[in-house]
Design an enzyme around this catalytic site. Structure first.
Site, PDB file in Angstrom:
ATOM      1  N   GLY A 136      -8.508  52.381  59.609  1.00 15.74           N
ATOM      2  CA  GLY A 136      -9.733  51.737  60.074  1.00 15.74           C
ATOM      3  C   GLY A 136      -9.470  50.514  60.908  1.00 15.74           C
ATOM      4  O   GLY A 136      -8.914  49.524  60.424  1.00 15.74           O
ATOM      5  N   ASP A 137      -9.824  50.625  62.194  1.00 16.15           N
ATOM      6  CA  ASP A 137      -9.779  49.483  63.119  1.00 16.15           C
ATOM      7  C   ASP A 137      -8.379  48.938  63.391  1.00 16.15           C
ATOM      8  O   ASP A 137      -8.256  47.765  63.752  1.00 16.15           O
ATOM      9  CB  ASP A 137     -10.665  48.332  62.621  1.00 16.15           C
ATOM     10  CG  ASP A 137     -12.138  48.701  62.577  1.00 16.15           C
ATOM     11  OD1 ASP A 137     -12.489  49.758  63.143  1.00 16.15           O
ATOM     12  OD2 ASP A 137     -12.925  47.949  61.983  1.00 16.15           O
ATOM     13  N   LYS A 170      -7.826  62.954  52.527  1.00 12.52           N
ATOM     14  CA  LYS A 170      -8.316  61.813  53.311  1.00 12.52           C
ATOM     15  C   LYS A 170      -9.750  61.532  52.879  1.00 12.52           C
ATOM     16  O   LYS A 170     -10.578  62.442  52.808  1.00 12.52           O
ATOM     17  CB  LYS A 170      -8.253  62.127  54.805  1.00 12.52           C
ATOM     18  CG  LYS A 170      -8.773  60.990  55.672  1.00 12.52           C
ATOM     19  CD  LYS A 170      -8.378  61.221  57.120  1.00 12.52           C
ATOM     20  CE  LYS A 170      -8.903  60.124  58.021  1.00 12.52           C
ATOM     21  NZ  LYS A 170     -10.322  60.300  58.371  1.00 12.52           N
ATOM     22  N   CYS A 205     -15.616  63.060  55.785  1.00 13.70           N
ATOM     23  CA  CYS A 205     -16.460  63.289  56.968  1.00 13.70           C
ATOM     24  C   CYS A 205     -17.914  62.927  56.658  1.00 13.70           C
ATOM     25  O   CYS A 205     -18.488  63.411  55.680  1.00 13.70           O
ATOM     26  CB  CYS A 205     -16.354  64.746  57.425  1.00 13.70           C
ATOM     27  SG  CYS A 205     -17.396  65.063  58.856  1.00 13.70           S
ATOM     28  N   ALA A 252     -11.828  65.130  65.619  1.00  5.78           N
ATOM     29  CA  ALA A 252     -12.378  66.328  66.242  1.00  5.78           C
ATOM     30  C   ALA A 252     -12.536  66.087  67.742  1.00  5.78           C
ATOM     31  O   ALA A 252     -13.037  65.043  68.157  1.00  5.78           O
ATOM     32  CB  ALA A 252     -13.722  66.658  65.607  1.00  5.78           C
ATOM     33  N   GLY A 264      -6.655  55.896  64.525  1.00  7.12           N
ATOM     34  CA  GLY A 264      -7.547  56.851  65.162  1.00  7.12           C
ATOM     35  C   GLY A 264      -7.910  56.463  66.571  1.00  7.12           C
ATOM     36  O   GLY A 264      -7.155  56.670  67.533  1.00  7.12           O
TER      37      GLY A 264
HETATM   38  C1  FMN Z   1     -14.413  61.387  67.493  1.00  2.00           C
HETATM   39  C2  FMN Z   1     -13.916  61.305  66.066  1.00  2.00           C
HETATM   40  C3  FMN Z   1     -13.648  62.472  65.378  1.00  2.00           C
HETATM   41  C4  FMN Z   1     -13.192  62.420  64.054  1.00  2.00           C
HETATM   42  N1  FMN Z   1     -12.871  63.585  63.417  1.00  2.00           N
HETATM   43  C5  FMN Z   1     -12.327  63.538  62.168  1.00  2.00           C
HETATM   44  C6  FMN Z   1     -11.851  64.730  61.529  1.00  2.00           C
HETATM   45  O1  FMN Z   1     -11.905  65.836  62.076  1.00  2.00           O
HETATM   46  N2  FMN Z   1     -11.333  64.591  60.282  1.00  2.00           N
HETATM   47  C7  FMN Z   1     -11.235  63.376  59.638  1.00  2.00           C
HETATM   48  O2  FMN Z   1     -10.731  63.301  58.528  1.00  2.00           O
HETATM   49  N3  FMN Z   1     -11.655  62.248  60.237  1.00  2.00           N
HETATM   50  C8  FMN Z   1     -12.174  62.295  61.480  1.00  2.00           C
HETATM   51  N4  FMN Z   1     -12.530  61.131  62.107  1.00  2.00           N
HETATM   52  C9  FMN Z   1     -12.298  59.833  61.436  1.00  2.00           C
HETATM   53  C10 FMN Z   1     -10.921  59.258  61.838  1.00  2.00           C
HETATM   54  O3  FMN Z   1      -9.898  60.091  61.354  1.00  2.00           O
HETATM   55  C11 FMN Z   1     -10.733  57.826  61.288  1.00  2.00           C
HETATM   56  O4  FMN Z   1     -10.816  57.874  59.893  1.00  2.00           O
HETATM   57  C12 FMN Z   1     -11.771  56.843  61.817  1.00  2.00           C
HETATM   58  O5  FMN Z   1     -11.947  56.981  63.210  1.00  2.00           O
HETATM   59  C13 FMN Z   1     -11.362  55.393  61.500  1.00  2.00           C
HETATM   60  O6  FMN Z   1     -10.125  55.066  62.058  1.00  2.00           O
HETATM   61  P1  FMN Z   1      -9.988  54.206  63.433  1.00  2.00           P
HETATM   62  O7  FMN Z   1     -10.770  52.953  63.242  1.00  2.00           O
HETATM   63  O8  FMN Z   1      -8.512  53.983  63.584  1.00  2.00           O
HETATM   64  O9  FMN Z   1     -10.573  55.061  64.525  1.00  2.00           O
HETATM   65  C14 FMN Z   1     -13.016  61.169  63.412  1.00  2.00           C
HETATM   66  C15 FMN Z   1     -13.302  59.999  64.117  1.00  2.00           C
HETATM   67  C16 FMN Z   1     -13.734  60.051  65.418  1.00  2.00           C
HETATM   68  C17 FMN Z   1     -14.008  58.760  66.151  1.00  2.00           C
END
Ligand code: FMN
Length: 335
Positions: A219-220, A151, A109, A21, A242
């Site tokens: 994740g990470d 997801k 979420c 988001a 992400g």
């Molecule tokens: C600012 C932000 C907004 C996010 N918005 C969503 C979203 O709209 N839908 C969703 O499924 N996950 C959302 N996530 C989770 C990410 O899709 C992801 O699962 C999470 O950040 C872990 O992955 P990463 O470690 O690669 O960031 C959001 C994460 C962040 C940091």
């Protein structure tokens, strides 16, 4: 190296931009696609708000462009199968959105505002309802020739990832008709704290082994080596990235050889390239929004692009006060 099938969609070596988001706008998604991401879900949109207020109110989040994004994917959240049925039908009938390829359902979420309505990660506590939502959604998707994915996370409570609950949930998902399962390696209670649990992701992967449903680990994943480790330890069919993509869409280029374990020799991205990309994202954003709305909405993204640059703190203050493209450009190039 591997090919996954999400229904009729074939993807080689899936590297998926995680929905975020405020970040995964159409301009940012198109940039990530150019850099090598396979597809990029929109940020979450409420199925119920589509039912109550129609599509226009959410159009800025729903906007897709198959030409620029390749495969297009809209993420919905909600807690009532009927809301999903209505919202998916409405999307598929809409002239602007009918080319969508995939509808993704958010079951991860952790935000209280979403969880207290029974949506997002709350669905992990109600597998029966989650199943009903998927079945109802798959039915509508099928009637329009669209694919349905989910997801989620490795559990709601921290114990869930070890007591079998999360594995049962993933197994249920793999038998529900969903065409792909993406799993974030944190529980709901962890929100975004601590580290993603790779061992738990490996267990979730095993829980849906043999179902033929692609499993995507998330994740990470920050770079080639963390991506490689995730693949090796979980046996996932693909990776979802992400936060490491925020201000760094080049991550997809870096991960290009991760399935073959062939790290590409890529030159480090310079500060100049990052500034240019920031301006490019802003230009693209201005095609859809008024200039000062675009500049304001790009603030979090701008902060991500300038992270680590010399003088970033002062730059941040000045960029936050900017209202026009020219101002942003001047600020960036006077550093
Ligand atoms: C600012 C932000 C907004 C996010 N918005 C969503 C979203 O709209 N839908 C969703 O499924 N996950 C959302 N996530 C989770 C990410 O899709 C992801 O699962 C999470 O950040 C872990 O992955 P990463 O470690 O690669 O960031 C959001 C994460 C962040 C940091």
């Amino acid at each position: 190296m591997g090919i996954i099938n999400i229904g009729k969609i074939r993807i080689k070596d899936p590297l998926i931009l995680a929905p975020m988001a405020g970040t995964t706008t159409l301009p940012f998604r198109s940039i990530c696609h150019e850099m090598g991401s396979s597809y990029q879900p929109t940020e979450l949109v409420s199925a119920r708000s589509i039912l109550y207020s129609g599509l226009d109110k959410s159009m800025c989040y729903l906007m897709i462009d198959r030409e620029k994004e390749g495969i297009s994917c809209i993420q919905l959240f909600g807690s009532d199968p009927k809301d999903f049925e209505y919202a998916i039908g409405k999307i598929c009938e809409d002239e602007r959105l009918k080319d969508v390829d995939i509808i993704d359902i958010n079951m991860g979420c952790p935000v209280p505002k979403v969880v207290k309505t029974g949506a997002g990660s709350a669905l992990m506590r109600d597998p029966k309802l989650a199943n009903e939502i998927i079945r109802a959604s798959v039915k509508v998707c099928q009637s329009y020739g669209k694919e349905l994915t989910v997801k989620t996370r490795i559990g709601y409570e921290d114990e869930d990832k070890d007591n079998g609950k999360a594995e049962d949930f993933i197994k249920m998902l793999s038998q529900s008709g969903a065409g792909l399962i993406a799993v974030h390696g944190r529980t709901r209670n962890q929100m975004y704290h601590g580290e993603a649990d790779i061992d738990a992701l490996a267990r979730m992967r095993r829980a849906c082994e043999g179902s033929g449903v692609p499993f995507i680990a998330n994740g990470d994943i920050r770079d080639f080596s963390s991506g490689r480790k995730m693949l090796e330890m979980t046996g996932a069919d693909g990776l979802m990235i992400g936060r490491a993509a925020q201000g760094n869409p080049w991550i997809f280029r870096e991960l290009a050889g991760v399935f073959e374990n062939e790290e590409k020799d890529i030159e480090k991205v310079t500060f100049e390239e990052r500034k240019e990309m920031l301006l490019r994202e802003l230009e693209l954003t201005m095609r859809y929004k008024d200039e000062n709305i675009a500049v304001r909405e790009m603030r979090p993204s701008m902060m991500a692009y300038i992270k680590g640059m010399p003088g970033a703190a002062a730059l941040k203050v000045r960029l936050c006060a900017a209202l026009t493209y020219e101002e942003v450009k001047d600020i960036l190039w006077t550093v």
